[in-house]
Design an enzyme around this catalytic site. Structure first.
Site, PDB file in Angstrom:
ATOM      1  CE  LYS A 159      -3.870   4.868   0.841  1.00  0.00           C
ATOM      2  NZ  LYS A 159      -2.437   4.448   0.898  1.00  0.00           N
ATOM      3  CG  ASP A 162      -1.614   1.235   1.077  1.00  0.00           C
ATOM      4  OD1 ASP A 162      -3.034   1.128   0.988  1.00  0.00           O
ATOM      5  OD2 ASP A 162      -1.319   2.201   1.881  1.00  0.00           O
ATOM      6  CE1 TYR A 211       0.442   8.017   2.682  1.00  0.00           C
ATOM      7  CE2 TYR A 211       0.896   5.660   1.878  1.00  0.00           C
ATOM      8  CZ  TYR A 211       0.062   6.463   2.526  1.00  0.00           C
ATOM      9  OH  TYR A 211      -1.172   6.237   3.114  1.00  0.00           O
ATOM     10  CG  HIS A 244      -5.204   9.887   0.666  1.00  0.00           C
ATOM     11  ND1 HIS A 244      -3.908   9.790   0.185  1.00  0.00           N
ATOM     12  CD2 HIS A 244      -5.147   9.246   1.983  1.00  0.00           C
ATOM     13  CE1 HIS A 244      -3.191   9.160   1.210  1.00  0.00           C
ATOM     14  NE2 HIS A 244      -3.808   9.151   2.275  1.00  0.00           N
TER      15      HIS A 244
END
Length: 278
Positions: A81, A51, A56, A114
């Site tokens: 996401k 994931d 990120y 998200h």
């Protein structure tokens, strides 16, 4: 209770796609050798679910880790996401292409919205539906959507989300939301199962750790799975990635599951989905 068998076991989404119920989370994992090694090691160990998210900033590293593992792409369930700033119809389509390019993959197994950005998530969902229809994504879903967000989305959606990834741990169980998702065929998934480490300081978790002769982390992850919740503990340490996977040789009693459920106090570690400004 859904059957929990082994590290490569899965729950079946409402479109028939199998989603491995234990995955590796990569939040706050640096986009360098750290995340490459963590992903590669996890896959070599037997994990089949990774994931990540565009925000990120480590999709390149995740993609490299998948390739370095030498595990066939078709065997790995890859999730990313779309971030809030990219939400909207055309911008989501572009964001998806950018994520694929960074990951160096031809398709995603699951793509999530998200956060439920007011006034945008419906258009964002239309973009996901298009990508799903074009078979660029095997499953589509949401993250941080409360029941009213889902109800609103479902009034206009052609495809019911396959997954809702939520903050989930003993202090934020939200059983009503789990039940709602279950009734709609939406797979519930946990983020921050360890309350960013705070779960290790809870007396009840220490007691359960002794009772089951397992680490607190293993008890919590087993609780997630026995509740039918997909879980993605984040770690870059090999010993933790290994330890988090050692949860298939014991079972938590119904009484202890109920006790953990009863700790719910709506105390979030992350932002409130009804009140965020990013």
């Amino acid at each position: 209770m859904k059957k929990i068998t082994d590290l490569q076991g899965s729950f079946t989404l409402h479109n028939g796609v199998k989603m491995p119920y234990l995955g590796l989370g990569t939040y706050q994992s640096d986009n360098d050798q750290e995340v490459i090694d963590a992903v590669s090691y996890a896959l070599q160990l037997g994990y089949r679910h990774i994931d990540t998210a565009s925000i990120y900033g480590n999709e390149e590293g995740v993609g490299k880790g998948i390739k370095e593992s030498a595990v066939n792409r078709e065997e790995v369930f890859v999730v990313s996401k779309v971030w809030n700033a990219d939400q909207g119809y055309e911008t989501t389509l572009k964001a998806f292409e950018a994520s694929l390019k960074r990951l160096d993959l031809e398709y995603l197994d699951l793509y999530l919205i998200h956060w439920p950005v007011d006034g945008k998530y419906t258009d964002t969902w239309r973009a996901l539906e298009r990508l799903y229809a074009e078979k660029r994504i095997r499953a589509i879903g949401v993250s941080n959507f409360m029941q009213h967000h889902l109800e609103d989305l479902l009034t206009r959606a052609e495809v019911v989300p396959m997954v809702n990834q939520m903050e989930f741990h003993p202090y934020v169980v939200q059983q009503d939301l789990i039940d709602y998702c279950s009734a709609k065929g939406i797979q519930y998934e946990a983020w921050s199962p360890f309350m960013q480490g705070k779960v290790f300081g809870l007396d009840i978790c220490q007691e359960l750790s002794k009772k089951y002769k397992k680490t607190v982390a293993q008890v919590i992850l087993r609780w997630n799975l026995q509740k039918g919740v997909v879980t993605i503990p984040k770690s870059v340490k090999k010993e933790r990635i290994l330890s988090n996977a050692a949860i298939f040789d014991f079972e938590i009693s119904k009484e202890d599951i109920a006790y953990l459920d009863g700790l719910d106090r709506g105390e979030r570690i992350g932002p409130d989905p009804n009140d965020f400004d990013f």
